[in-house]
Design an enzyme around this catalytic site. Structure first.
Site, PDB file in Angstrom:
ATOM      1  N   ASP A  31     -25.645  -1.224 -97.380  1.00  0.00           N
ATOM      2  CA  ASP A  31     -26.650  -1.552 -96.268  1.00  0.00           C
ATOM      3  C   ASP A  31     -27.839  -1.375 -96.487  1.00  0.00           C
ATOM      4  O   ASP A  31     -28.418  -2.606 -95.691  1.00  0.00           O
ATOM      5  CB  ASP A  31     -26.264   0.041 -95.160  1.00  0.00           C
ATOM      6  CG  ASP A  31     -27.395  -0.339 -93.883  1.00  0.00           C
ATOM      7  OD1 ASP A  31     -26.799  -0.961 -92.910  1.00  0.00           O
ATOM      8  OD2 ASP A  31     -28.757  -0.007 -93.425  1.00  0.00           O
ATOM      9  N   ASP A  32     -28.227  -2.431 -97.108  1.00  0.00           N
ATOM     10  CA  ASP A  32     -29.148  -2.962 -97.737  1.00  0.00           C
ATOM     11  C   ASP A  32     -29.046  -3.250 -99.326  1.00  0.00           C
ATOM     12  O   ASP A  32     -29.565  -2.444-100.556  1.00  0.00           O
ATOM     13  CB  ASP A  32     -30.346  -1.476 -98.040  1.00  0.00           C
ATOM     14  CG  ASP A  32     -31.584  -1.799 -97.981  1.00  0.00           C
ATOM     15  OD1 ASP A  32     -32.072  -3.517 -98.045  1.00  0.00           O
ATOM     16  OD2 ASP A  32     -32.698  -1.413 -99.075  1.00  0.00           O
TER      17      ASP A  32
END
Length: 241
Positions: free
Chosen positions: A167-168
């Site tokens: 996600d990051d």
């Protein structure tokens, strides 16, 4: 896959094969300070504490904090809708799955959830990556070699080929260990999903933005378009192989 110990709404998660006797004290940095076992820390919005435990092993202790505007109000408080829906349960379970897939991620040691009046707070313990240096830290000092850039691209492709969404994905979450191998960290909100180009490209776009963001923050930052092409070419070649 996971062992779950639940005592008075205090949950401790460990891998099924763990032989460690872990109590809730393990998730309290003051407990380790009293033992003179805090060997390092990384401060900031989401601090991390490096802890020496059994046989001089080093673990990373992190607390879960909210970001954005809501974080200013609730800081580390989350609505409890069941253990399996907590952020820490999802991340810890994912890490155990990624290790089973033999992907280069931190070894999950334990996780902790404390529930009070329907609100939970959480912590996670992972094995520290030996002598880790982030790609960002490296580029602030000197250029990455072609071999290093290709290794980053190939490693990301390895994750994507197995359906792993990060996600990051940014250059602070890409670490080189003491052998020069590439590892990915911080899988909060990540998952394993159906393989498709849209989310893979979104990951790559986020990575590209992180290079530009960090380049604008530091007086020296050794990365250019040719370096990006080396990295992305290695990624695409390995993804398609």
């Amino acid at each position: 896959m996971l062992k779950i110990d639940n005592t008075d709404n205090h949950f401790i998660l460990t891998p099924q094969d763990s032989e460690l006797s872990i109590t809730h004290d393990w998730f309290n940095v003051e407990h380790w300070r009293q033992k003179d076992a805090v060997v390092n820390s990384k401060l900031g919005r989401a601090p991390a504490w490096f802890i020496r435990y059994q046989n001089n092993n080093i673990a990373v202790l992190k607390h879960y904090w909210r970001g954005g505007l809501i974080g200013k109000l609730l800081s580390d408080q989350y609505l409890f809708l069941g253990l399996e829906k907590t952020r820490v349960f999802k991340e810890f379970k994912l890490l155990t799955q990624l290790k089973e897939l033999q992907l280069p991620v931190p070894v999950p040691i334990a996780a902790y959830v404390k529930v009070t009046f329907g609100i939970y707070r959480a912590d996670i313990l992972t094995q520290a990556i030996p002598d880790a240096q982030s790609l960002c830290e490296k580029l602030k000092q000197h250029s990455a070699t072609k071999k290093e850039l290709m290794a980053v691209g190939k490693t990301i492709a390895d994750f994507h080929r197995k359906g792993v969404y990060h996600d990051d994905l940014n250059i602070n979450n890409i670490l080189f260990d003491d052998q020069g191998h590439v590892n990915l960290i911080d899988f909060d909100k990540g998952d394993i999903r159906h393989i498709e180009g849209s989310w893979q490209q979104a990951n790559i776009d986020r990575l590209a933005r992180s290079f530009k963001k960090e380049a604008g923050k530091w007086p020296t930052f050794f990365f250019d378009d040719a370096d990006w092409q080396t990295l992305i070419s290695a990624y695409q070649t390995h993804l398609d192989s």
